[in-house]
Design a protein around this motif. Structure first.
Motif, PDB file in Angstrom:
ATOM      1  N   ARG A 106       0.829  -1.209   0.000  1.00 23.49           N
ATOM      2  CA  ARG A 106       0.000   0.000   0.000  1.00 23.49           C
ATOM      3  C   ARG A 106       0.864   1.259   0.000  1.00 23.49           C
ATOM      4  O   ARG A 106       1.914   1.305   0.645  1.00 23.49           O
ATOM      5  N   ARG A 107       0.416   2.268  -0.728  1.00 26.39           N
ATOM      6  CA  ARG A 107       1.175   3.511  -0.894  1.00 26.39           C
ATOM      7  C   ARG A 107       1.567   4.151   0.427  1.00 26.39           C
ATOM      8  O   ARG A 107       2.696   4.603   0.595  1.00 26.39           O
ATOM      9  N   GLU A 108       0.661   4.208   1.388  1.00 24.55           N
ATOM     10  CA  GLU A 108       0.985   4.877   2.660  1.00 24.55           C
ATOM     11  C   GLU A 108       2.091   4.152   3.416  1.00 24.55           C
ATOM     12  O   GLU A 108       2.848   4.764   4.165  1.00 24.55           O
ATOM     13  N   ILE A 109       2.212   2.856   3.205  1.00 25.87           N
ATOM     14  CA  ILE A 109       3.292   2.094   3.838  1.00 25.87           C
ATOM     15  C   ILE A 109       4.580   2.237   3.039  1.00 25.87           C
ATOM     16  O   ILE A 109       5.642   2.516   3.598  1.00 25.87           O
ATOM     17  N   SER A 110       4.511   2.081   1.731  1.00 24.67           N
ATOM     18  CA  SER A 110       5.725   2.153   0.909  1.00 24.67           C
ATOM     19  C   SER A 110       6.356   3.537   0.953  1.00 24.67           C
ATOM     20  O   SER A 110       7.582   3.657   0.916  1.00 24.67           O
ATOM     21  N   ALA A 111       5.547   4.582   1.070  1.00 25.26           N
ATOM     22  CA  ALA A 111       6.079   5.953   1.112  1.00 25.26           C
ATOM     23  C   ALA A 111       6.963   6.180   2.328  1.00 25.26           C
ATOM     24  O   ALA A 111       7.876   7.003   2.293  1.00 25.26           O
ATOM     25  N   ARG A 112       6.730   5.454   3.393  1.00 26.29           N
ATOM     26  CA  ARG A 112       7.549   5.616   4.609  1.00 26.29           C
ATOM     27  C   ARG A 112       9.020   5.275   4.355  1.00 26.29           C
ATOM     28  O   ARG A 112       9.912   5.877   4.943  1.00 26.29           O
ATOM     29  N   PHE A 113       9.252   4.300   3.481  1.00 31.74           N
ATOM     30  CA  PHE A 113      10.632   3.895   3.202  1.00 31.74           C
ATOM     31  C   PHE A 113      11.394   5.029   2.514  1.00 31.74           C
ATOM     32  O   PHE A 113      12.537   5.328   2.864  1.00 31.74           O
ATOM     33  N   ASP A 114      10.761   5.677   1.529  1.00 33.72           N
ATOM     34  CA  ASP A 114      11.416   6.798   0.856  1.00 33.72           C
ATOM     35  C   ASP A 114      11.624   7.962   1.816  1.00 33.72           C
ATOM     36  O   ASP A 114      12.649   8.649   1.763  1.00 33.72           O
ATOM     37  N   ALA A 115      10.662   8.200   2.701  1.00 31.17           N
ATOM     38  CA  ALA A 115      10.791   9.301   3.660  1.00 31.17           C
ATOM     39  C   ALA A 115      11.996   9.097   4.574  1.00 31.17           C
ATOM     40  O   ALA A 115      12.741  10.040   4.860  1.00 31.17           O
ATOM     41  N   VAL A 116      12.204   7.861   5.005  1.00 30.30           N
ATOM     42  CA  VAL A 116      13.355   7.557   5.869  1.00 30.30           C
ATOM     43  C   VAL A 116      14.653   7.769   5.107  1.00 30.30           C
ATOM     44  O   VAL A 116      15.593   8.391   5.613  1.00 30.30           O
ATOM     45  N   GLN A 117      14.714   7.263   3.879  1.00 35.39           N
ATOM     46  CA  GLN A 117      15.934   7.423   3.080  1.00 35.39           C
ATOM     47  C   GLN A 117      16.240   8.910   2.864  1.00 35.39           C
ATOM     48  O   GLN A 117      17.374   9.345   2.996  1.00 35.39           O
ATOM     49  N   LYS A 118      15.216   9.676   2.522  1.00 39.40           N
ATOM     50  CA  LYS A 118      15.401  11.108   2.275  1.00 39.40           C
ATOM     51  C   LYS A 118      15.898  11.823   3.532  1.00 39.40           C
ATOM     52  O   LYS A 118      16.781  12.663   3.463  1.00 39.40           O
ATOM     53  N   ALA A 119      15.349  11.475   4.683  1.00 37.03           N
ATOM     54  CA  ALA A 119      15.766  12.113   5.935  1.00 37.03           C
ATOM     55  C   ALA A 119      17.240  11.849   6.228  1.00 37.03           C
ATOM     56  O   ALA A 119      17.968  12.746   6.661  1.00 37.03           O
ATOM     57  N   ILE A 120      17.696  10.643   5.976  1.00 37.20           N
ATOM     58  CA  ILE A 120      19.101  10.305   6.222  1.00 37.20           C
ATOM     59  C   ILE A 120      20.004  11.102   5.295  1.00 37.20           C
ATOM     60  O   ILE A 120      20.996  11.692   5.722  1.00 37.20           O
ATOM     61  N   VAL A 121      19.654  11.166   4.030  1.00 37.88           N
ATOM     62  CA  VAL A 121      20.469  11.905   3.061  1.00 37.88           C
ATOM     63  C   VAL A 121      20.421  13.401   3.352  1.00 37.88           C
ATOM     64  O   VAL A 121      21.431  14.090   3.220  1.00 37.88           O
ATOM     65  N   ASP A 122      19.273  13.915   3.773  1.00 33.91           N
ATOM     66  CA  ASP A 122      19.172  15.339   4.102  1.00 33.91           C
ATOM     67  C   ASP A 122      20.113  15.713   5.243  1.00 33.91           C
ATOM     68  O   ASP A 122      20.625  16.827   5.294  1.00 33.91           O
TER      69      ASP A 122
END
Length: 141
Positions: free
Chosen positions: A108-124
């Motif tokens: 589900r999109r709301e679950i899969s989006a969490r993975f990208d959010a975590v990756q983005k936060a680390i890179v930020d």
């Protein structure tokens, strides 16, 4: 589907970028499971390459339910992030954004989006507003 690559270039030297990535993973409540040192493996084989590390990280409490619901996601979990040395004492941090891949597998999109959010936060944490490049074929010039 081609696997996307998002790469951020930073003026940080390699070891500073690597340290910041590892710290960011911890700040996000995630665990570093492994660190693959490609440059060391090259040296051990009589070859040379710039510093290049892949950090394997995640959180079993987040990843396990996804893998149980959609077993093929286990091919891409835990997550990985690449830190590599660039000429001129700068570095790059790259990852495959997984939300689209996971959605294609049925997550589900709301679950899969969490993975990208975590990756983005680390890179930020490493880059802030440093230049970003995206590729759909895994090739970044």
């Amino acid at each position: 589907m081609r696997l996307k690559v998002i790469e951020h270039r930073t003026t940080h030297p390699f070891h500073k970028a690597l340290e910041t990535v590892i710290t960011g993973i911890g700040k996000a409540g995630l665990t570093v499971f492994a660190e693959i040192d490609h440059a060391k493996a090259a040296r051990d084989s009589g070859l040379s390459m710039p510093e290049t590390r892949v950090i394997v990280y995640g959180n079993p409490k987040a990843g396990t339910p996804v893998m149980l619901d959609t077993p093929l996601t286990a091919l891409d979990l835990p997550l990985r992030i690449l830190v590599r040395e660039l000429p001129g004492h700068s570095s790059a941090v790259a990852f495959h954004p997984m939300a689209e891949v996971f959605e294609e597998l049925g997550v589900r999109r709301e679950i899969s989006a969490r993975f990208d959010a975590v990756q983005k936060a680390i890179v930020d944490d490493v880059c802030g507003s440093c230049p970003t490049r995206t590729s759909n074929d895994g090739q970044l010039a």
